[in-house]
Write a protein that holds these residues in place. Sequence first.
Motif, mmCIF file in Angstrom:
data_model
loop_
_atom_site.group_PDB
_atom_site.id
_atom_site.type_symbol
_atom_site.label_atom_id
_atom_site.label_comp_id
_atom_site.label_asym_id
_atom_site.label_seq_id
_atom_site.Cartn_x
_atom_site.Cartn_y
_atom_site.Cartn_z
ATOM 1 N N PHE A 38 16.125 -61.022 59.028
ATOM 2 C CA PHE A 38 15.820 -61.211 57.621
ATOM 3 C C PHE A 38 15.139 -59.966 57.063
ATOM 4 C CE2 PHE A 38 16.302 -65.464 59.270
ATOM 5 C CZ PHE A 38 17.002 -66.119 58.264
ATOM 6 N N SER A 39 15.105 -59.863 55.736
ATOM 7 C CA SER A 39 14.544 -58.696 55.059
ATOM 8 C C SER A 39 13.025 -58.631 55.159
ATOM 9 C CB SER A 39 14.947 -58.720 53.585
ATOM 10 O OG SER A 39 14.538 -59.952 52.984
ATOM 11 N N LYS A 52 16.127 -62.553 52.643
ATOM 12 C CA LYS A 52 17.587 -62.649 52.707
ATOM 13 C C LYS A 52 18.066 -62.120 54.057
ATOM 14 C CE LYS A 52 19.404 -60.443 49.414
ATOM 15 N NZ LYS A 52 20.098 -59.632 48.393
ATOM 16 N N LEU A 53 19.233 -62.546 54.452
ATOM 17 C CA LEU A 53 19.841 -62.055 55.683
ATOM 18 C C LEU A 53 20.267 -60.606 55.494
ATOM 19 C CD1 LEU A 53 22.167 -64.989 56.823
ATOM 20 C CD2 LEU A 53 20.180 -64.125 58.055
ATOM 21 N N VAL A 54 19.922 -59.752 56.481
ATOM 22 C CA VAL A 54 20.314 -58.344 56.393
ATOM 23 C C VAL A 54 21.117 -57.894 57.608
ATOM 24 C CG1 VAL A 54 18.408 -57.705 54.887
ATOM 25 C CG2 VAL A 54 18.084 -57.617 57.373
ATOM 26 N N TYR A 55 21.213 -58.755 58.654
ATOM 27 C CA TYR A 55 21.891 -58.323 59.888
ATOM 28 C C TYR A 55 22.363 -59.554 60.643
ATOM 29 C CZ TYR A 55 22.221 -56.531 64.732
ATOM 30 O OH TYR A 55 22.639 -56.219 65.993
ATOM 31 N N ALA A 56 23.556 -59.486 61.198
ATOM 32 C CA ALA A 56 24.087 -60.549 62.052
ATOM 33 C C ALA A 56 25.026 -59.945 63.079
ATOM 34 C CB ALA A 56 24.809 -61.617 61.232
ATOM 35 N N GLN A 57 24.876 -60.367 64.328
ATOM 36 C CA GLN A 57 25.731 -59.856 65.410
ATOM 37 C C GLN A 57 25.853 -60.928 66.480
ATOM 38 O OE1 GLN A 57 24.149 -56.801 68.013
ATOM 39 N NE2 GLN A 57 26.105 -55.734 68.062
ATOM 40 N N ALA A 58 27.014 -60.984 67.119
ATOM 41 C CA ALA A 58 27.227 -61.895 68.243
ATOM 42 C C ALA A 58 27.367 -61.072 69.516
ATOM 43 C CB ALA A 58 28.484 -62.738 68.011
ATOM 44 N N PRO A 59 26.265 -60.858 70.260
ATOM 45 C CA PRO A 59 26.358 -60.061 71.486
ATOM 46 C C PRO A 59 27.045 -60.798 72.625
ATOM 47 C CG PRO A 59 24.139 -60.896 71.206
ATOM 48 C CD PRO A 59 24.886 -61.271 69.972
ATOM 49 N N LEU A 60 27.007 -62.144 72.582
ATOM 50 C CA LEU A 60 27.651 -62.974 73.583
ATOM 51 C C LEU A 60 28.455 -64.059 72.885
ATOM 52 C CD1 LEU A 60 24.638 -63.474 76.047
ATOM 53 C CD2 LEU A 60 26.557 -61.892 76.335
ATOM 54 N N SER A 119 20.138 -74.204 68.915
ATOM 55 C CA SER A 119 18.716 -73.867 68.869
ATOM 56 C C SER A 119 18.526 -72.516 68.205
ATOM 57 C CB SER A 119 18.111 -73.848 70.275
ATOM 58 O OG SER A 119 18.636 -72.788 71.046
ATOM 59 N N ALA A 120 17.298 -72.282 67.710
ATOM 60 C CA ALA A 120 16.946 -71.021 67.052
ATOM 61 C C ALA A 120 15.564 -70.600 67.531
ATOM 62 C CB ALA A 120 16.956 -71.193 65.532
ATOM 63 N N ASN A 121 15.430 -69.312 67.861
ATOM 64 C CA ASN A 121 14.162 -68.802 68.388
ATOM 65 C C ASN A 121 13.735 -67.568 67.603
ATOM 66 O OD1 ASN A 121 11.973 -68.361 70.193
ATOM 67 N ND2 ASN A 121 13.198 -66.860 71.293
ATOM 68 N N LEU A 122 12.560 -67.658 66.938
ATOM 69 C CA LEU A 122 12.028 -66.542 66.159
ATOM 70 C C LEU A 122 11.330 -65.562 67.094
ATOM 71 C CD1 LEU A 122 11.473 -65.309 63.330
ATOM 72 C CD2 LEU A 122 9.344 -66.638 63.298
ATOM 73 N N LEU A 123 11.730 -64.282 67.051
ATOM 74 C CA LEU A 123 11.174 -63.261 67.928
ATOM 75 C C LEU A 123 9.836 -62.741 67.392
ATOM 76 C CD1 LEU A 123 14.348 -61.252 68.991
ATOM 77 C CD2 LEU A 123 13.357 -63.316 69.976
ATOM 78 N N PRO A 124 9.071 -62.015 68.219
ATOM 79 C CA PRO A 124 7.725 -61.591 67.815
ATOM 80 C C PRO A 124 7.655 -60.739 66.555
ATOM 81 C CG PRO A 124 7.958 -61.413 70.188
ATOM 82 C CD PRO A 124 9.313 -61.765 69.655
ATOM 83 N N ASP A 125 8.744 -60.051 66.167
ATOM 84 C CA ASP A 125 8.686 -59.259 64.935
ATOM 85 C C ASP A 125 8.699 -60.133 63.684
ATOM 86 O OD1 ASP A 125 11.305 -60.140 64.724
ATOM 87 O OD2 ASP A 125 12.202 -58.143 64.640
ATOM 88 N N LEU A 126 8.917 -61.443 63.862
ATOM 89 C CA LEU A 126 8.887 -62.445 62.787
ATOM 90 C C LEU A 126 10.031 -62.295 61.786
ATOM 91 C CD1 LEU A 126 5.045 -62.624 62.052
ATOM 92 C CD2 LEU A 126 6.379 -63.939 63.711
ATOM 93 N N LYS A 127 10.969 -61.385 62.056
ATOM 94 C CA LYS A 127 12.126 -61.206 61.183
ATOM 95 C C LYS A 127 13.439 -61.546 61.870
ATOM 96 C CE LYS A 127 10.158 -57.318 58.527
ATOM 97 N NZ LYS A 127 10.382 -55.904 58.110
ATOM 98 N N THR A 128 13.451 -61.480 63.204
ATOM 99 C CA THR A 128 14.688 -61.633 63.965
ATOM 100 C C THR A 128 14.739 -62.997 64.629
ATOM 101 O OG1 THR A 128 14.682 -59.256 64.398
ATOM 102 C CG2 THR A 128 16.134 -60.603 65.762
ATOM 103 N N GLN A 152 7.856 -69.707 60.762
ATOM 104 C CA GLN A 152 8.431 -70.066 62.054
ATOM 105 C C GLN A 152 9.169 -71.397 62.038
ATOM 106 O OE1 GLN A 152 5.750 -69.780 65.356
ATOM 107 N NE2 GLN A 152 7.343 -70.153 66.856
ATOM 108 N N SER A 153 8.560 -72.438 61.483
ATOM 109 C CA SER A 153 9.180 -73.770 61.593
ATOM 110 C C SER A 153 10.521 -73.827 60.859
ATOM 111 C CB SER A 153 8.241 -74.856 61.066
ATOM 112 O OG SER A 153 7.969 -74.678 59.697
ATOM 113 N N THR A 154 10.612 -73.168 59.703
ATOM 114 C CA THR A 154 11.897 -73.175 58.989
ATOM 115 C C THR A 154 12.906 -72.262 59.673
ATOM 116 O OG1 THR A 154 11.131 -71.426 57.477
ATOM 117 C CG2 THR A 154 10.818 -73.711 56.777
#
Length: 284
Positions: free
Chosen positions: A101-102, A85-93, A126-135, A107-109
């Motif tokens: 995510f929790s 589930k989503l646990v955090y959302a922020q718009a830095p720009l 576009s969406a880019n999954l970061l190395p922690d696999l949650k962000t 990756q593909s989804t």
Amino acid sequence: MLIKFSEPVDATTAQQKANYSISGGIEVYAATLVSDSLVQLLTSQHLEQGYTLTVNNIKDRAANPNTILNNSQYGYQYNDVTPPKLVYAQAPLENKVVVSFSEAVEQSTAETAANYVISNNISVSSANLLPDLKTVELSTSVHSEGDYTIYAQNITDRATNPNQVDADSTLNYSYVDTTRPTIAWLKIEKEDTLLIKFSEPVDATTAQQKANYSISGGIEVYGAILKSDSLIQLVTSKHLEQGYTLTVNNIKDRAANPNTILPNSNYGYQYNDSTPPKLVDAQA
């Protein structure tokens, strides 16, 4: 995890975490007696595999307490059935949203832009999954300052039998503009006219104050005109063919709490005369 004993157990021995060990490197952080014969263990995270629980020194509640057999063991399998589930959302720009995510997501989804929907007609390109696999970092259309809701759908975790994101996986977030305007580019229209492009829409009052602009080489600024949201035309004295530096101060953007351009922001440019001569008069 929950452990069920065959009869009520002594609270003191049942709640000593040292009386429990789990194979596969799982650590036991705490043991809590939640009912007469039920103990809850707080542990490090399990992977999807088989484990063995080993229990020692647990006593029952008899007048002469009986102790569980040494190294009593119970084998079990952990299968992940918890949806992310989503646990955090922020718009830095203004054109970027970061969500977390929790748990680790596939990756593909996670990188399918269509799996994210943002209110107020904000599109996700576009969406880019970061190395922690949650962000996940989302590139979006431009936000205006205000409140938004993001919805995640069709995103799965990394379980053997993947769990899909909760249907109620939504979060609210706000965009607050904290980015200063900058000089994006400068163009010389003619020897006494410049166009200045800012990185974002600027406040008309500050942008049209000629005192906020200065040019090296003795060039005077006679006027500043806002031609569009982020485009200023400067009327100046005539340039010679040489290099110049434009310096800008006090220009504000249009944020609710306006951001001001960095003091003495400058932009170097070269004036080259590219205007051909014209025949304007002839007399005999």
